[in-house]
Scaffold this motif. Structure first.
Motif, PDB file in Angstrom:
ATOM      1  N   ALA A 157      -8.466  29.503  -8.580  1.00 11.32           N
ATOM      2  CA  ALA A 157      -8.173  28.193  -7.985  1.00 11.32           C
ATOM      3  C   ALA A 157      -7.739  27.197  -9.060  1.00 11.32           C
ATOM      4  O   ALA A 157      -6.829  26.383  -8.841  1.00 11.32           O
ATOM      5  CB  ALA A 157      -9.401  27.671  -7.241  1.00 11.32           C
ATOM      6  N   LEU A 176      -4.117  25.084  -9.155  1.00 11.51           N
ATOM      7  CA  LEU A 176      -4.069  23.622  -9.166  1.00 11.51           C
ATOM      8  C   LEU A 176      -3.334  23.086 -10.396  1.00 11.51           C
ATOM      9  O   LEU A 176      -2.603  22.094 -10.309  1.00 11.51           O
ATOM     10  CB  LEU A 176      -5.479  23.051  -9.093  1.00 11.51           C
ATOM     11  CG  LEU A 176      -6.153  23.134  -7.724  1.00 11.51           C
ATOM     12  CD1 LEU A 176      -7.543  22.517  -7.772  1.00 11.51           C
ATOM     13  CD2 LEU A 176      -5.318  22.426  -6.651  1.00 11.51           C
ATOM     14  N   TRP A 177      -3.505  23.730 -11.564  1.00 12.27           N
ATOM     15  CA  TRP A 177      -2.772  23.272 -12.750  1.00 12.27           C
ATOM     16  C   TRP A 177      -1.268  23.524 -12.601  1.00 12.27           C
ATOM     17  O   TRP A 177      -0.448  22.722 -13.084  1.00 12.27           O
ATOM     18  CB  TRP A 177      -3.305  23.933 -14.011  1.00 12.27           C
ATOM     19  CG  TRP A 177      -4.591  23.331 -14.507  1.00 12.27           C
ATOM     20  CD1 TRP A 177      -5.768  23.954 -14.730  1.00 12.27           C
ATOM     21  CD2 TRP A 177      -4.810  21.947 -14.854  1.00 12.27           C
ATOM     22  NE1 TRP A 177      -6.734  23.069 -15.173  1.00 12.27           N
ATOM     23  CE2 TRP A 177      -6.158  21.833 -15.277  1.00 12.27           C
ATOM     24  CE3 TRP A 177      -4.008  20.810 -14.846  1.00 12.27           C
ATOM     25  CZ2 TRP A 177      -6.717  20.612 -15.673  1.00 12.27           C
ATOM     26  CZ3 TRP A 177      -4.559  19.596 -15.244  1.00 12.27           C
ATOM     27  CH2 TRP A 177      -5.887  19.501 -15.651  1.00 12.27           C
ATOM     28  N   TYR A 183       0.291  23.387  -9.733  1.00  9.54           N
ATOM     29  CA  TYR A 183       0.685  22.303  -8.821  1.00  9.54           C
ATOM     30  C   TYR A 183       0.861  21.002  -9.597  1.00  9.54           C
ATOM     31  O   TYR A 183       1.842  20.263  -9.396  1.00  9.54           O
ATOM     32  CB  TYR A 183      -0.381  22.151  -7.738  1.00  9.54           C
ATOM     33  CG  TYR A 183      -0.180  20.960  -6.828  1.00  9.54           C
ATOM     34  CD1 TYR A 183       0.621  21.056  -5.696  1.00  9.54           C
ATOM     35  CD2 TYR A 183      -0.783  19.738  -7.105  1.00  9.54           C
ATOM     36  CE1 TYR A 183       0.811  19.970  -4.861  1.00  9.54           C
ATOM     37  CE2 TYR A 183      -0.599  18.640  -6.276  1.00  9.54           C
ATOM     38  CZ  TYR A 183       0.194  18.751  -5.157  1.00  9.54           C
ATOM     39  OH  TYR A 183       0.380  17.673  -4.336  1.00  9.54           O
ATOM     40  N   ILE A 184      -0.073  20.693 -10.481  1.00  7.51           N
ATOM     41  CA  ILE A 184      -0.023  19.456 -11.269  1.00  7.51           C
ATOM     42  C   ILE A 184       1.195  19.455 -12.187  1.00  7.51           C
ATOM     43  O   ILE A 184       1.867  18.423 -12.351  1.00  7.51           O
ATOM     44  CB  ILE A 184      -1.333  19.294 -12.072  1.00  7.51           C
ATOM     45  CG1 ILE A 184      -2.473  18.956 -11.116  1.00  7.51           C
ATOM     46  CG2 ILE A 184      -1.199  18.222 -13.161  1.00  7.51           C
ATOM     47  CD1 ILE A 184      -3.848  19.110 -11.721  1.00  7.51           C
ATOM     48  N   GLN A 206      -6.116  15.436  -7.235  1.00  2.42           N
ATOM     49  CA  GLN A 206      -5.684  16.783  -7.609  1.00  2.42           C
ATOM     50  C   GLN A 206      -6.061  17.098  -9.056  1.00  2.42           C
ATOM     51  O   GLN A 206      -6.522  18.201  -9.364  1.00  2.42           O
ATOM     52  CB  GLN A 206      -4.171  16.920  -7.422  1.00  2.42           C
ATOM     53  CG  GLN A 206      -3.711  16.783  -5.983  1.00  2.42           C
ATOM     54  CD  GLN A 206      -3.465  15.336  -5.564  1.00  2.42           C
ATOM     55  OE1 GLN A 206      -3.741  14.406  -6.316  1.00  2.42           O
ATOM     56  NE2 GLN A 206      -2.940  15.151  -4.368  1.00  2.42           N
ATOM     57  N   ALA A 209      -9.821  17.584  -9.257  1.00  4.32           N
ATOM     58  CA  ALA A 209     -10.218  18.905  -8.760  1.00  4.32           C
ATOM     59  C   ALA A 209      -9.893  19.987  -9.783  1.00  4.32           C
ATOM     60  O   ALA A 209     -10.702  20.886 -10.026  1.00  4.32           O
ATOM     61  CB  ALA A 209      -9.511  19.197  -7.439  1.00  4.32           C
ATOM     62  N   ALA A 210      -8.712  19.913 -10.411  1.00  6.94           N
ATOM     63  CA  ALA A 210      -8.338  20.908 -11.415  1.00  6.94           C
ATOM     64  C   ALA A 210      -9.246  20.812 -12.636  1.00  6.94           C
ATOM     65  O   ALA A 210      -9.668  21.841 -13.188  1.00  6.94           O
ATOM     66  CB  ALA A 210      -6.879  20.710 -11.827  1.00  6.94           C
ATOM     67  N   ALA A 239      -8.390  26.321  -3.707  1.00  8.28           N
ATOM     68  CA  ALA A 239      -7.253  25.569  -4.251  1.00  8.28           C
ATOM     69  C   ALA A 239      -6.475  24.827  -3.158  1.00  8.28           C
ATOM     70  O   ALA A 239      -6.334  23.600  -3.203  1.00  8.28           O
ATOM     71  CB  ALA A 239      -6.325  26.517  -5.012  1.00  8.28           C
ATOM     72  N   TYR A 288      -8.601  22.216  -1.202  1.00 10.94           N
ATOM     73  CA  TYR A 288      -8.781  20.934  -1.890  1.00 10.94           C
ATOM     74  C   TYR A 288      -7.575  20.025  -1.655  1.00 10.94           C
ATOM     75  O   TYR A 288      -7.721  18.829  -1.373  1.00 10.94           O
ATOM     76  CB  TYR A 288      -8.966  21.153  -3.392  1.00 10.94           C
ATOM     77  CG  TYR A 288     -10.394  21.407  -3.810  1.00 10.94           C
ATOM     78  CD1 TYR A 288     -11.451  20.675  -3.286  1.00 10.94           C
ATOM     79  CD2 TYR A 288     -10.680  22.395  -4.751  1.00 10.94           C
ATOM     80  CE1 TYR A 288     -12.750  20.924  -3.670  1.00 10.94           C
ATOM     81  CE2 TYR A 288     -11.986  22.655  -5.147  1.00 10.94           C
ATOM     82  CZ  TYR A 288     -13.016  21.906  -4.604  1.00 10.94           C
ATOM     83  OH  TYR A 288     -14.307  22.154  -4.993  1.00 10.94           O
ATOM     84  N   LEU A 289      -6.369  20.583  -1.768  1.00 14.22           N
ATOM     85  CA  LEU A 289      -5.165  19.782  -1.537  1.00 14.22           C
ATOM     86  C   LEU A 289      -5.113  19.282  -0.096  1.00 14.22           C
ATOM     87  O   LEU A 289      -4.775  18.118   0.160  1.00 14.22           O
ATOM     88  CB  LEU A 289      -3.919  20.605  -1.859  1.00 14.22           C
ATOM     89  CG  LEU A 289      -3.783  21.073  -3.316  1.00 14.22           C
ATOM     90  CD1 LEU A 289      -2.534  21.934  -3.473  1.00 14.22           C
ATOM     91  CD2 LEU A 289      -3.754  19.894  -4.270  1.00 14.22           C
TER      92      LEU A 289
END
Length: 307
Positions: free
Chosen positions: A50, A54-55, A57-58, A187, A190-191, A233, A236-237
């Motif tokens: 996850a 997320l990283w 996505y960031i 975000q 969370a990451a 992951a 959370y979004l």
């Protein structure tokens, strides 16, 4: 004067139900994975995969990343409180109790959250209404666990207590986030939290349960993919998206919807049959949460005042 609650749009309702379905099914997927891997290894897979998603996505969204050591220390503690401790306790608990019962006890997170907020946050007083809701919620937890768990203390009793310990950790995580992670994009928070959790879970799982093998059965990988990628992951979004559309108060509805999904899946896939006290406890918990939320009570009062 308290801010007005957001009206939930049709789209927000749909995404809120989707989030409840995703989280409700996560209990089943975790239990399937536990047939082959240990609880800590299951958690290590959850946090690390996850975290990577997320990283990515960031990076794609080019969101600003903090480099302050104090913030990364806060991420580490948040990862412990919101991931390492509750994920591990609940996964171990699921080895000894039904997935449906785990989801019911998990709903107590909101009850403990009210208490933690009242103890540690100056702007969150424990009003009479909240105190009544918390008391009824506690009766719900006690009913779901059953008096036999106290009289005949066994491994199943420990499993239930482990899940309750996880909900308390979730509640403390909410307070910690309010105090230390304000101003960050959700975000990135969370990451960062999952990064802090992975720093702990990967070596811990290795030391306690042995080297983490990637040679797993297809159903185990499918379960890991579901609870790490979709139920952590992506969830959370989706959670923060629904939060923006519906508001925090309406997200409490998700807590009430998760347990029925998990109960139905546990019965259909695993053949679980919960005792009547578990369902009675859930409805007491639901009543407690409705009283804490307060909107239904206010709506009834407003209708009673109309001529």
């Amino acid at each position: 004067m308290a801010p007005a609650q957001k009206t939930i749009s049709t789209r927000a309702w749909g995404e809120l139900f989707l989030l409840a379905l995703i989280w409700g099914a996560s209990f089943l997927s975790i239990r399937i994975a536990l047939d082959e891997i240990g609880p800590l290894t299951a958690v290590a897979h959850r946090t690390s995969w996850a975290m990577l998603i997320l990283w990515i996505y960031i990076a794609v969204r080019r969101l600003p990343v903090p480099f302050n050591l104090r913030i990364w220390g806060a991420f580490l503690i948040m990862g412990l409180l919101n991931n390492v401790i509750p994920f591990s306790l609940m996964a171990w608990g699921q080895l000894h109790i039904e997935t449906g019962l785990t989801s019911i006890l998990n709903a107590a997170t909101a009850i403990f959250g009210v208490i933690a907020a009242a103890l540690f946050l100056a702007d969150e007083r424990l009003t009479a209404r909240k105190a009544i809701g918390v008391t009824i919620g506690f009766f719900g937890v006690a009913t779901a666990i059953g008096l036999s768990a106290l009289v005949q203390f066994d491994i199943k009793s420990l499993g239930q207590l482990a899940v309750i310990g996880g909900t308390i950790s979730y509640a403390l995580a909410g307070v910690w986030a309010r105090k230390t992670l304000g101003g960050l994009s959700p975000q990135v928070a969370a990451a960062g939290m999952l990064t802090g959790a992975s720093v702990v879970t990967l070596p811990l799982a290795w030391m306690v349960e042995g080297p983490i093998s990637l040679s797993l059965q297809p159903q185990t990988w499918a379960a890991i993919a579901y609870y790490a990628v979709i139920a952590t992951a992506l969830a959370y979004l989706l959670y923060y998206r629904v939060l923006g559309m519906a508001g925090a108060g309406n997200l409490m509805l998700c807590t009430l919807l998760v347990a029925p999904v998990a109960i139905i899946l546990g019965a259909a896939v695993l053949g679980e049959a919960l005792p009547l006290r578990a369902f009675t406890g859930f409805w007491l918990l639901a009543l407690g949460l409705i009283i804490i939320d307060g909107r239904l009570i206010k709506a009834i009062q407003n209708r009673a005042r109309r001529p």
